[in-house]
Scaffold this motif. Structure first.
Motif, mmCIF file in Angstrom:
data_model
loop_
_atom_site.group_PDB
_atom_site.id
_atom_site.type_symbol
_atom_site.label_atom_id
_atom_site.label_comp_id
_atom_site.label_asym_id
_atom_site.label_seq_id
_atom_site.Cartn_x
_atom_site.Cartn_y
_atom_site.Cartn_z
ATOM 1 N N GLU A 203 70.750 -10.811 -8.399
ATOM 2 C CA GLU A 203 69.889 -10.031 -7.500
ATOM 3 C C GLU A 203 68.440 -10.465 -7.667
ATOM 4 N N VAL A 204 67.837 -10.963 -6.606
ATOM 5 C CA VAL A 204 66.432 -11.366 -6.630
ATOM 6 C C VAL A 204 65.560 -10.113 -6.535
ATOM 7 N N THR A 205 64.673 -9.905 -7.512
ATOM 8 C CA THR A 205 63.844 -8.694 -7.559
ATOM 9 C C THR A 205 62.357 -8.969 -7.359
ATOM 10 N N TRP A 206 61.961 -10.240 -7.403
ATOM 11 C CA TRP A 206 60.533 -10.588 -7.252
ATOM 12 C C TRP A 206 60.442 -12.040 -6.809
ATOM 13 N N VAL A 207 59.566 -12.318 -5.832
ATOM 14 C CA VAL A 207 59.398 -13.670 -5.305
ATOM 15 C C VAL A 207 57.921 -13.933 -5.052
ATOM 16 N N ARG A 208 57.483 -15.146 -5.400
ATOM 17 C CA ARG A 208 56.113 -15.551 -5.083
ATOM 18 C C ARG A 208 56.086 -17.047 -4.792
ATOM 19 N N ASP A 209 55.379 -17.423 -3.724
ATOM 20 C CA ASP A 209 55.192 -18.827 -3.367
ATOM 21 C C ASP A 209 53.843 -19.297 -3.909
ATOM 22 N N ARG B 32 56.011 -24.176 -3.983
ATOM 23 C CA ARG B 32 57.123 -23.841 -4.864
ATOM 24 C C ARG B 32 57.365 -22.337 -4.817
ATOM 25 N N THR B 33 58.622 -21.983 -4.921
ATOM 26 C CA THR B 33 59.005 -20.575 -4.914
ATOM 27 C C THR B 33 59.438 -20.163 -6.316
ATOM 28 N N TYR B 34 58.783 -19.145 -6.834
ATOM 29 C CA TYR B 34 59.114 -18.583 -8.141
ATOM 30 C C TYR B 34 59.789 -17.230 -7.901
ATOM 31 N N SER B 35 60.926 -17.021 -8.517
ATOM 32 C CA SER B 35 61.648 -15.763 -8.311
ATOM 33 C C SER B 35 62.239 -15.255 -9.613
ATOM 34 N N ARG C 298 63.596 -18.461 -11.755
ATOM 35 C CA ARG C 298 64.000 -19.670 -11.040
ATOM 36 C C ARG C 298 62.777 -20.280 -10.359
ATOM 37 N N VAL C 299 62.670 -21.612 -10.470
ATOM 38 C CA VAL C 299 61.604 -22.361 -9.817
ATOM 39 C C VAL C 299 62.262 -23.364 -8.883
ATOM 40 N N GLU C 300 61.851 -23.373 -7.600
ATOM 41 C CA GLU C 300 62.506 -24.250 -6.635
ATOM 42 C C GLU C 300 61.580 -24.585 -5.471
ATOM 43 N N GLU C 301 61.938 -25.641 -4.766
ATOM 44 C CA GLU C 301 61.347 -25.972 -3.474
ATOM 45 C C GLU C 301 62.411 -25.677 -2.431
ATOM 46 N N VAL C 302 62.260 -24.532 -1.795
ATOM 47 C CA VAL C 302 63.290 -24.074 -0.861
ATOM 48 C C VAL C 302 63.451 -25.040 0.305
ATOM 49 N N ASP C 303 62.346 -25.586 0.810
ATOM 50 C CA ASP C 303 62.405 -26.479 1.969
ATOM 51 C C ASP C 303 63.224 -27.735 1.693
ATOM 52 N N LYS C 304 63.219 -28.193 0.438
ATOM 53 C CA LYS C 304 63.958 -29.401 0.069
ATOM 54 C C LYS C 304 65.279 -29.088 -0.634
ATOM 55 N N ASN C 305 65.581 -27.792 -0.762
ATOM 56 C CA ASN C 305 66.787 -27.377 -1.477
ATOM 57 C C ASN C 305 66.815 -27.980 -2.881
ATOM 58 N N LEU C 306 65.660 -27.961 -3.536
ATOM 59 C CA LEU C 306 65.500 -28.559 -4.860
ATOM 60 C C LEU C 306 65.218 -27.465 -5.879
ATOM 61 N N VAL C 307 66.087 -27.346 -6.888
ATOM 62 C CA VAL C 307 65.927 -26.352 -7.954
ATOM 63 C C VAL C 307 65.405 -27.052 -9.200
ATOM 64 N N TYR C 308 64.230 -26.629 -9.673
ATOM 65 C CA TYR C 308 63.669 -27.222 -10.891
ATOM 66 C C TYR C 308 64.308 -26.622 -12.136
#
Length: 305
Positions: A170-176, A184-187, A202-212
């Motif tokens: 369950e995602v409870t917090w998100v910040r770009d 980058r999206t931090y959640s 989780r750290v990711e680039e949603v546009d590129k479907n890339l999970v760091y």
């Protein structure tokens, strides 16, 4: 191929009963050592030279988090055994057979292989392997996993299978955040594992479907809100309630790699994150109970997602 003499029916039944009793005993031993799943090696060809087992302390994982398994090896011979990739066929000495719930085979990502090993006569060795960057487990569901060890001469040793469940959380917090011109999206994600709720970043680039990274920060008390702050260097500082009496502080890189953790007991002023004038973030309040230094593991030498 060696011929195998036939056995009487009662022998087969007896062997089956013994196998069931051994599995029941094994489950009790696993619980006493904190192991949730284990697969023992099966010799595919040749005489027994190597004992191999696959073990895991967990059977439920969050999607994209490191899925770490222990591969235990023992040399049963009087000579050294070299474990290394095949120089011509590029076949890895250690690989995994992974199947989804519908029987589909999960292929490798091609992101590298494990370093070679040498087992001395009678030597035992345990390798901790993170399969997340090595295999394309990219959706939730149930998976069966086996380890496969190849040695010189074409002999293969395959363990029994371990069944795991991969969930979403369950995602409870998100910040770009803009990092070097890239969004980058931090959640923060809450995930229920073995009746305990854990917190992940989780750290990711949603546009590129890339999970760091998808980093587990430890247990979290329900209905509490973590505090997250970024310093001027882009590092992440996070404080959450891990038990009724403890707060856990975590510092991570901009890629979500855990650098430092410590637990603080509530005493006097409650623990809090304080932003400084020079763009830093400090932890204040509470009583430091213990420090956790992140130890280097074999899996950290592997390539990321």
């Amino acid at each position: 191929m060696l011929a195998t003499p036939s056995a009487p029916a009662f022998g087969v039944v007896s062997f089956t009963i013994i196998g069931i009793l051994m599995r029941m005993l094994l489950k009790q031993v696993m619980k006493s050592f904190g192991l949730l799943a284990i697969g023992w090696a099966t010799l595919v060809s040749g005489h027994a030279q190597l004992s191999v087992s696959l073990e895991s302390t967990r059977d439920t994982f969050l999607l994209y988090e490191p899925m770490e398994f222990n591969v235990r090896l023992q040399n049963l011979t009087g000579s050294p055994i070299a474990l290394q990739d095949h120089p011509v066929h590029k076949r890895s000495w250690l690989s995994f057979q992974i199947f989804g719930s519908s029987g589909e085979k999960i292929g490798p990502t091609g992101n590298g292989s494990l370093p070679p090993q040498v087992l001395k006569p009678g030597e035992s060795k345990t390798l901790q392997v993170n399969i997340t960057p090595l295999y394309k487990i990219r959706s939730t569901g149930q998976y069966d996993i086996r380890a496969n060890v190849n040695i010189a001469g074409g002999q293969s040793f395959i363990t029994g299978s371990i069944r795991i469940n991969v969930g979403k959380g369950e995602v409870t917090w998100v910040r770009d955040i803009n990092v070097d011109g890239v969004k980058r999206t931090y959640s923060l994600i809450r995930f229920l594992d073995q009746s305990k709720s854990s917190l992940y970043l989780r750290v990711e680039e949603v546009d590129k479907n890339l999970v760091y990274s998808t980093t587990r920060l430890g247990e979290i008390v329900g209905f509490t809100t973590p505090d997250v702050k970024f310093d001027s260097d882009g590092k992440i500082h996070l404080l959450h309630v891990s038990t009724s009496a403890l707060h856990r502080y975590s510092r991570l890189t901009r890629n979500g790699i855990l650098e430092y953790q410590e637990d603080r007991q509530v005493a006097g002023m409650a623990p809090a994150l304080i932003e400084t004038d020079d763009g830093g973030v400090q932890l204040a309040g509470g009583f430091n109970t213990r420090k956790q230094v992140k130890r280097k593991k074999l899996s950290e030498d592997q390539m990321g997602l």
